[in-house]
Design a protein around this motif. Structure first.
Motif, PDB file in Angstrom:
ATOM      1  N   ALA A  55       0.834  -1.195   0.000  1.00 24.50           N
ATOM      2  CA  ALA A  55       0.000   0.000   0.000  1.00 24.50           C
ATOM      3  C   ALA A  55       0.871   1.247   0.000  1.00 24.50           C
ATOM      4  N   LEU A  56       0.576   2.138  -0.948  1.00 28.16           N
ATOM      5  CA  LEU A  56       1.199   3.454  -0.978  1.00 28.16           C
ATOM      6  C   LEU A  56       0.309   4.489  -0.301  1.00 28.16           C
ATOM      7  N   SER A  57      -0.999   4.186  -0.241  1.00 29.19           N
ATOM      8  CA  SER A  57      -2.002   4.981   0.460  1.00 29.19           C
ATOM      9  C   SER A  57      -3.229   4.104   0.588  1.00 29.19           C
ATOM     10  N   LYS A 116      -3.049  -6.785  -9.540  1.00 28.67           N
ATOM     11  CA  LYS A 116      -3.832  -5.552  -9.437  1.00 28.67           C
ATOM     12  C   LYS A 116      -2.887  -4.399  -9.145  1.00 28.67           C
ATOM     13  N   GLY A 117      -3.318  -3.194  -9.569  1.00 31.07           N
ATOM     14  CA  GLY A 117      -2.510  -2.010  -9.309  1.00 31.07           C
ATOM     15  C   GLY A 117      -1.641  -1.595 -10.478  1.00 31.07           C
ATOM     16  N   PHE A 118      -2.020  -2.017 -11.683  1.00 32.69           N
ATOM     17  CA  PHE A 118      -1.234  -1.636 -12.867  1.00 32.69           C
ATOM     18  C   PHE A 118      -1.252  -0.120 -13.070  1.00 32.69           C
ATOM     19  N   ASP A 119      -2.397   0.513 -12.739  1.00 31.35           N
ATOM     20  CA  ASP A 119      -2.483   1.972 -12.889  1.00 31.35           C
ATOM     21  C   ASP A 119      -1.531   2.679 -11.924  1.00 31.35           C
ATOM     22  N   VAL A 120      -1.352   2.103 -10.724  1.00 31.75           N
ATOM     23  CA  VAL A 120      -0.417   2.680  -9.755  1.00 31.75           C
ATOM     24  C   VAL A 120       1.011   2.588 -10.291  1.00 31.75           C
ATOM     25  N   ILE A 121       1.346   1.461 -10.890  1.00 24.79           N
ATOM     26  CA  ILE A 121       2.688   1.287 -11.473  1.00 24.79           C
ATOM     27  C   ILE A 121       2.927   2.296 -12.592  1.00 24.79           C
ATOM     28  N   ILE A 151       6.242   3.439   0.766  1.00 25.15           N
ATOM     29  CA  ILE A 151       5.398   2.289   1.107  1.00 25.15           C
ATOM     30  C   ILE A 151       4.901   2.499   2.529  1.00 25.15           C
ATOM     31  N   VAL A 152       3.566   2.626   2.703  1.00 25.83           N
ATOM     32  CA  VAL A 152       3.001   2.929   4.026  1.00 25.83           C
ATOM     33  C   VAL A 152       2.572   1.665   4.766  1.00 25.83           C
ATOM     34  N   ASP A 153       2.353   0.564   4.026  1.00 23.51           N
ATOM     35  CA  ASP A 153       1.951  -0.669   4.714  1.00 23.51           C
ATOM     36  C   ASP A 153       2.132  -1.857   3.777  1.00 23.51           C
ATOM     37  N   THR A 154       2.343  -3.023   4.363  1.00 22.30           N
ATOM     38  CA  THR A 154       2.400  -4.289   3.619  1.00 22.30           C
ATOM     39  C   THR A 154       1.722  -5.352   4.458  1.00 22.30           C
ATOM     40  N   TYR A 155       0.995  -6.252   3.824  1.00 23.97           N
ATOM     41  CA  TYR A 155       0.312  -7.302   4.579  1.00 23.97           C
ATOM     42  C   TYR A 155      -0.029  -8.472   3.676  1.00 23.97           C
ATOM     43  N   ILE A 156      -0.210  -9.619   4.322  1.00 27.11           N
ATOM     44  CA  ILE A 156      -0.635 -10.830   3.630  1.00 27.11           C
ATOM     45  C   ILE A 156      -2.148 -10.775   3.441  1.00 27.11           C
ATOM     46  N   VAL A 157      -2.626 -11.132   2.256  1.00 29.84           N
ATOM     47  CA  VAL A 157      -4.054 -11.092   1.944  1.00 29.84           C
ATOM     48  C   VAL A 157      -4.556 -12.527   1.830  1.00 29.84           C
TER      49      VAL A 157
END
Length: 460
Positions: A288-290, A424-429, A449-455
């Motif tokens: 997550a960037l936001s 997912k998140g191609f637009d963010v890239i 990078i504001v957060d990372t987690y397992i989904v």
């Protein structure tokens, strides 16, 4: 009632008078009775009339009372019916409410019982989970100890491998030197043959001329013996070098077998730990960037890259990338790492955490993994050649650039580990790739990078 009044009769004078007296008395009695009956009859009629009047009055009163009673009865019956209906409605309403309350109470009781059972089941599961967590924690502690031991063993074996490689290179150089010396020995051997031929010719000439030259013969003999001794020394040296090289090759082969066994053990334990910690998969990771901008990664099949996936998911779970940045955007890759070029204090903290956890500076992986079944295709994710924690997203097909390849003056190079793909998140890239860059392709805008987690796989 009226009574008759009689005058006093004179005493009888004679018999006729007695009869007359008796008759008079009878007539008087009759008259008195008649008068009395008449009076009584009148009084009886008056009384009867009064009684009849009273009876009619009573009858009228009765009829009036009956009518009034009927009206009152009707009114009371209507009122009673209304009350009965009201009571029935009240009873039915309250009975319905009571039934509903009973049903609700029964449902609530059933739900409470179910919740109690669920709570007990959850409590039991929690107890089991705590026990499992304790077991996992102990396993992780043991595993960490084993990994540390393996890391130390790997460092020792790496140094030994380097020493063996150095010895092998020395042996190869010695072989090359031996080849040169063999060439030199061949030259000496040819010189020896020539000397022997010259000696034989000189002997023959001496025989023919009968004037032997002892000095020439002695000189040639000394040269032959020196060449023979030198040839024997070279052969002994080459034989010893051959034994040394063979021993080194055997030792290297033994270390290769041990290294392969070590790799298999690490892969097995990594796969086991991923299954225990994160389930059977497929496994997903969110960066997550936001709140609005996220990138979702799907891990490669666990059997292909078990050690690499285990290390990366641990980095994500331990939040080692939180605070890091996307720092480099080139035409073929987008690079991210636990590095913050915009905040030296944060960058120092990230580096210290990496060093403390053993992910830096020698890399996060114990060994490199690469599978041709999961190559560097577009939008796949791989570790750098150092084995992480720096990772990059392939913006194009980079199989030739980052897969197994041959480099001049370096020889064959193993491929960079590739362990995930963007889903997912191609637009963010694309937004990051469109940001301004410096001359060295580093981003001049902070993308943190504001957060990372397992989904969970069912919540992706």
């Amino acid at each position: 009632m009226t009574t008759a009044k009689h005058e006093a009769l004179p005493p009888p004078r004679s018999g006729t008078s007695l009869v007359v007296t008796i008759l008079l008395m009878a007539i008087s009695a009759l008259l008195s009775g008649y008068v009395t009956s008449t009076i009584l009859d009148k009084e009886y009629k008056i009384i009867f009339a009064e009684m009849q009047k009273d009876c009619h009055q009573i009858q009228n009163d009765y009829l009036t009372c009956r009518s009034h009673a009927a009206e009152e009865t009707t009114k009371w019956r209507i009122y009673a019916d209304q009350n009965i209906r009201a009571c029935q409605g009240y009873v039915e309403r309250h009975l319905g409410e009571d039934i509903l309350a009973y049903k609700l109470g029964s449902d609530g009781l059933g739900k409470a019982i179910n919740r109690t059972l669920e709570h007990e089941a959850l409590q039991f599961e929690l107890t089991q989970s705590e026990a499992k967590a304790t077991t996992l924690l102990n396993s992780n502690i043991i595993l960490n100890q084993e990994v540390e031991a393996l890391e130390k063993d790997r460092a020792i074996r790496t140094r030994q491998m380097k020493n063996f490689v150095t010895e092998l290179e020395d042996a190869e150089r010695a072989l090359e030197l031996r080849d040169l010396e063999r060439v030199e020995c061949d030259r000496y051997y040819r010189d020896l043959i020539n000397c022997e031929e010259s000696l034989d010719q000189a002997k023959q000439d001496n025989v023919n001329n009968e004037a032997p030259s002892s000095h020439t013969v002695k000189q040639l003999s000394d040269q032959v013996r020196a060449l023979q001794n030198q040839g024997k020394m070279k052969e002994a040296m080459l034989e010893e070098m051959g034994f040394t090289i063979n021993d080194a090759r055997k030792e290297i082969q033994s270390w290769k077998v041990k290294a392969e066994s070590l790799v298999e053990k690490v892969n097995f334990r990594s796969r086991r730990d991923v299954l225990k910690q994160y389930g059977p998969g497929p496994h997903y990771v969110q960066i997550a960037l936001s709140q609005e901008e996220t990138i979702l990664l799907k891990m490669a099949p666990l059997d292909l890259m078990s050690h690499t996936i285990h290390i990366f998911m641990n980095l994500i779970q331990e939040k080692m990338y939180v605070g890091g940045t996307f720092l480099l955007a080139r035409e073929h890759i987008l690079v991210a790492a636990p590095i913050d070029a915009f905040d030296p204090e944060n960058n120092q903290r990230l580096e210290e955490e990496m060093v403390e956890e053993g992910y830096f500076p020698d890399g996060a992986l114990l060994f490199h993994q690469y599978s041709p079944e999961f190559p560097h295709a577009k939008y796949t994710v791989g570790f750098s050649s150092t084995g992480g924690p720096l990772f990059y997203i392939n913006i194009q097909d980079n199989i030739e650039a980052h897969g197994p390849r041959h480099i001049d003056n370096e020889g064959d190079v193993e491929g960079d580990p590739v362990f995930a793909e963007v889903v997912k998140g191609f637009d963010v890239i694309q937004r990051i790739l469109a940001l301004p860059r410096n001359e060295d392709d580093s981003l001049n805008t902070r993308v943190q990078i504001v957060d990372t987690y397992i989904v969970e796989s069912d919540a992706k």
